[in-house]
Design an enzyme around this catalytic site. Structure first.
Site, PDB file in Angstrom:
ATOM      1  N   ASN A 135       0.810  -1.221   0.000  1.00  0.00           N
ATOM      2  CA  ASN A 135       0.000   0.000   0.000  1.00  0.00           C
ATOM      3  C   ASN A 135       0.846   1.276   0.000  1.00  0.00           C
ATOM      4  O   ASN A 135       0.480   2.273  -0.610  1.00  0.00           O
ATOM      5  CB  ASN A 135      -0.983  -0.005   1.170  1.00  0.00           C
ATOM      6  CG  ASN A 135      -0.310  -0.068   2.522  1.00  0.00           C
ATOM      7  OD1 ASN A 135       0.735  -0.700   2.683  1.00  0.00           O
ATOM      8  ND2 ASN A 135      -0.907   0.573   3.509  1.00  0.00           N
ATOM      9  N   GLU A 186       8.168   2.099  14.617  1.00  0.00           N
ATOM     10  CA  GLU A 186       8.951   2.546  13.466  1.00  0.00           C
ATOM     11  C   GLU A 186       9.056   4.061  13.494  1.00  0.00           C
ATOM     12  O   GLU A 186       8.366   4.734  14.265  1.00  0.00           O
ATOM     13  CB  GLU A 186       8.308   2.075  12.153  1.00  0.00           C
ATOM     14  CG  GLU A 186       8.345   0.568  11.997  1.00  0.00           C
ATOM     15  CD  GLU A 186       7.853   0.081  10.644  1.00  0.00           C
ATOM     16  OE1 GLU A 186       8.417  -0.901  10.143  1.00  0.00           O
ATOM     17  OE2 GLU A 186       6.902   0.680  10.104  1.00  0.00           O
ATOM     18  N   GLU A 211       4.017  -4.420  12.468  1.00  0.00           N
ATOM     19  CA  GLU A 211       3.059  -3.317  12.282  1.00  0.00           C
ATOM     20  C   GLU A 211       1.893  -3.894  11.509  1.00  0.00           C
ATOM     21  O   GLU A 211       2.015  -4.192  10.325  1.00  0.00           O
ATOM     22  CB  GLU A 211       3.736  -2.164  11.537  1.00  0.00           C
ATOM     23  CG  GLU A 211       2.984  -0.853  11.657  1.00  0.00           C
ATOM     24  CD  GLU A 211       2.116  -0.575  10.455  1.00  0.00           C
ATOM     25  OE1 GLU A 211       0.897  -0.846  10.537  1.00  0.00           O
ATOM     26  OE2 GLU A 211       2.646  -0.093   9.445  1.00  0.00           O
ATOM     27  N   CYS A 239      -3.104   1.492   6.686  1.00  0.00           N
ATOM     28  CA  CYS A 239      -3.295   0.786   7.958  1.00  0.00           C
ATOM     29  C   CYS A 239      -3.803   1.723   9.042  1.00  0.00           C
ATOM     30  O   CYS A 239      -4.551   1.307   9.929  1.00  0.00           O
ATOM     31  CB  CYS A 239      -1.994   0.124   8.384  1.00  0.00           C
ATOM     32  SG  CYS A 239      -0.585   1.240   8.519  1.00  0.00           S
TER      33      CYS A 239
END
Length: 473
Positions: free
Chosen positions: A148, A455, A245, A279
């Site tokens: 994505n 992250e 994640e 997300c």
């Protein structure tokens, strides 16, 4: 047609041992734009051996030199930005304007933030009690990235890992291999030594081989919660470090003092950008019960402005979904929700003429939903917004936390202190107040079923270190 014959292993392009090839499909028209290797266990084994062999040399390379090499890589992406943006649009359908602004802009900014954070870390000396604390690189990192935000996710994993002194084997999504191949060329041209960065291709078989390989010390994965659970279970068998994640079903809370006319367009943006394939998309819009009908009218009308179009046109706001699989799943979830009693409050217009060959989907706004419905509990990963009603701040927090996910969130209020107080009570990894933009210096990651680890920026680099204490008498 682009063709990738094999992986980038130990500083060279190496033909894949896999017998099959994967056709890369442009979701805007269903046409193949090239092929990539299907990948196999043998490809992975070669890459891990190369990464293991390069580790000692790369880990001992002075930090200043590692920073200089990665800074050149950043400049390499900038120089090839138009090429990479076009590839990303062709592979996963995001509009070219968004590709240039976000699919390239985010990784470039991430480079800048991570390089600055590494300079800060390198200048620190930590002493606790009688011990001096050192940061040692974890070792060989398997980075498995999604489709994505393909380049952004690659940069978010590979750059901090390399800066920390780790060596890397990257497996990008099988839907988006071409930007990863360009990234490999850029790292090589920048001076990353042979074996420090390796690239393999393929789908689940390649990913499983990477996760299971005994020579891999850490797995950094972005993708579905289902896949993340499987990776964590396998990694637990050998106590590999993991950073995951995963999915989200994030809440966007509107309090009763906001200007709904101003907030509604931003709330749709926070859900529909990248065709909802984000997300951290804010897909549950939680609004005051007394204003629910007003919000329904506003967002229902505004959703018409998100009608899909040709992603190659500069004015297109929403392109196709990344694949026909994604399109089909999202449509089935909406149909099931309507069958359960959900009501579509958006126009639901037919697709514009000429788009029927692609994986397009008209954006959907649903109301009359509740937290027991699958459409509210499960990640759609498409342009679908659900409206739920709350009866005050505490009730809004309760609804927001009534989810197995906890990746992102949003709060809107005319009183920033009030918004902050609500945000503090949401169980999630990050919350944006009044439409604040993503802050790449802040840690990004989830709680509950949205993952482990963080992250971006300093916290993203810290994931790739093991701490060592050397204690004096």
């Amino acid at each position: 047609m682009r063709e990738i014959p094999g992986g980038f292993i130990d500083g060279h392009w190496v033909n894949s041992e896999a017998p099959g090839r994967i056709a890369i499909i442009n979701p805007a028209n269903g046409q193949a734009i090239g092929h990539a290797p299907a990948g196999c266990e043998t490809d992975v084994a070669k890459a891990v051996v190369a990464a293991h062999g390069a580790f000692a040399g790369w880990a001992s390379t002075p930090v200043a030199e590692r920073i200089a090499i990665l800074r050149r890589a950043r400049d390499g992406i900038s120089k090839r930005s138009d090429e990479i943006a076009a590839l990303i649009t062709q592979q996963m359908g995001t509009p070219i304007s968004f590709s240039k602004a976000a699919q390239i802009g985010l990784p470039l900014r991430n480079f800048d933030v991570t390089l600055a954070a590494m300079e800060e870390i390198a200048g620190e000396e930590v002493t606790l009690g009688r011990s001096r604390i050192f940061r040692d690189p974890v070792g060989v990192v398997a980075a498995i990235t999604p489709w994505n935000f393909p380049l952004h996710q690659i940069v978010a994993k590979v750059v901090p890992a390399l800066l920390a002194g780790c060596t890397v084997v990257l497996k990008p999504s099988e839907l988006t291999p071409f930007d990863a191949a360009v990234f490999a060329e850029i790292l090589n041209d920048a001076g990353v030594p042979a074996g420090a960065f390796n690239l393999v291709f393929g789908g689940a078989e390649t990913g499983a081989a990477l996760v299971e390989h005994p020579g891999v010390d850490m797995i950094s994965f972005t993708g579905s919660t289902r896949a993340g659970r499987s990776i964590a279970a396998i990694a637990g068998g050998s106590l590999k470090k993991v950073s995951l994640e995963l999915g989200g079903k994030s809440a966007n809370i509107l309090l009763d003092d906001v200007d709904y006319e101003k907030v509604a367009p931003a709330a749709l943006q926070q859900c529909f950008v990248n065709a909802g394939q984000t997300c951290a998309a804010l897909t549950r819009l939680i609004v005051p019960r007394q204003h629910k009908e007003r919000v329904e009218q506003l967002v229902g009308q505004l959703a018409d402005g998100w009608q899909p179009g040709d992603p190659d046109l500069p004015d297109t706001r929403m392109g196709p979904m990344a694949s026909f699989v994604q399109q089909g799943r999202a449509k089935r979830m909406v149909a099931a929700a309507v069958k359960e009693g959900a009501r579509i409050v958006s126009n639901g217009a037919e697709l514009p003429e000429g788009l029927n060959a692609g994986a397009y989907m008209t954006p959907v706004v649903l109301s009359d939903v509740d937290s027991d419905m699958d459409i509210v509990r499960d990640e759609v990963f498409g342009p679908v917004l659900c409206i739920l009603a709350h009866d005050g701040d505490e009730d809004a927090v309760r609804i927001a936390n009534d989810s197995e996910y906890g990746l992102s969130g949003g709060v809107w209020s005319a009183d920033e202190n009030r918004a902050f107080a609500v945000a503090r009570r949401i169980r999630t990894g990050q919350v944006v107040i009044n439409g604040a933009m993503l802050d790449l210096e802040a840690p990004f990651g989830g709680v509950k079923q949205s993952g482990l680890g963080r992250e971006y920026g300093r916290h993203g680099i810290e994931e790739f270190f093991n701490l060592k204490a050397i204690t004096r008498p």
